[in-house]
Design an enzyme around this catalytic site. Structure first.
Site, PDB file in Angstrom:
ATOM      1  N   ASP A  54      23.450  28.679  28.244  1.00 10.38           N
ATOM      2  CA  ASP A  54      24.247  29.892  28.381  1.00 10.38           C
ATOM      3  C   ASP A  54      24.207  30.709  27.085  1.00 10.38           C
ATOM      4  O   ASP A  54      24.045  31.937  27.105  1.00 10.38           O
ATOM      5  CB  ASP A  54      25.687  29.512  28.731  1.00 10.38           C
ATOM      6  N   GLU A 126      20.503  27.737  33.623  1.00  5.11           N
ATOM      7  CA  GLU A 126      20.895  27.654  32.211  1.00  5.11           C
ATOM      8  C   GLU A 126      20.472  26.318  31.604  1.00  5.11           C
ATOM      9  O   GLU A 126      20.053  26.261  30.440  1.00  5.11           O
ATOM     10  CB  GLU A 126      22.400  27.856  32.080  1.00  5.11           C
TER      11      GLU A 126
END
Length: 231
Positions: A54, A126
């Site tokens: 992220d 992610e």
């Protein structure tokens, strides 16, 4: 042997789809390991990778937008980035890569459609970005982000709402306004948490929301606040 290969998933196909051949295939296994599988099999899950991915994704996208859109103001750049890295956009990338097919899921998550759940697919993207970074450095991670995220910059019309930014811009129309978020609850098992957040304007609660992560709960709270303040 790779966990994915053990489950008859073609690891080489997944590597080709991602565009990175792993020196340490265990990192790719880990990226595909949902907490529900890890809980049942007493192994690590992909949540730490998701956290790292992220941050890498946000930084690379922000750097790209800053360099390529010098005429855009901070608020618009923020909305563009949010649109590119939101759950809906990442889940669409996961669908292109067919990540759902390769996920390692617990029986319960499998039974209830975890392979097509947007939040799980977004987390997997992610995690793959982080795994590629740990395996091949920033060049590997940036290659994936460039191929699958930066190829779809919302130049004119944003596809998905960023309620937090919209709320911030609304509040900033008046001086001396203080906006903050607080986590007020969480429930459910580790692999299927539901978080509850509140947004406060000048120490007064103006919205509450829930979601599968703290970020999504805050977005939902901001959406509720916008609806309330616009009445």
């Amino acid at each position: 042997m790779s966990l994915l290969a053990h489950w008859n998933h073609p690891v080489d196909y997944l590597e080709r789809a991602i565009g990175h051949q792993f020196a340490d295939i265990a990192l790719l296994d880990l990226a595909m390991t949902h907490p529900s599988y890890a809980l049942a099999n007493k192994c690590q899950d992909n949540q730490r990778l998701e956290f790292l991915g992220d941050s890498i994704l946000g930084m690379v996208v922000a750097d790209h937008l800053y360099k390529h859109f010098p005429d855009r103001l901070e608020g618009e750049l923020t909305r563009m980035r949010a649109d590119m890295v939101c759950e809906t956009s990442l889940a669409a990338i996961a669908a292109r890569l067919d990540l759902g097919k390769h996920l390692l899921l617990g029986h319960g998550e499998e039974r209830f459609g975890g392979r097509t759940r947007a939040s799980i697919l977004a987390d997997a993207v992610e995690s793959v970005i982080a795994a590629s970074f740990l395996d091949g450095g920033m060049d590997a991670a940036e290659g994936i982000i460039t191929r699958f995220v930066l190829c779809n910059v919302p130049v004119s019309r944003l596809q998905n709402a960023d309620y937090k930014t919209a709320l911030q811009e609304l509040v900033q129309q008046k001086k001396n306004q203080t906006l903050c978020y607080r986590l007020v609850g969480e429930s459910g098992p580790d692999h299927d948490k539901v978080f509850t957040a509140q947004v406060l304007l000048n120490d007064q609660v103006v919205g509450e929301g829930s979601g599968s992560s703290k970020k999504r709960a805050e977005q939902d709270a901001a959406r509720a606040a916008l609806e309330q303040l616009k009445k």
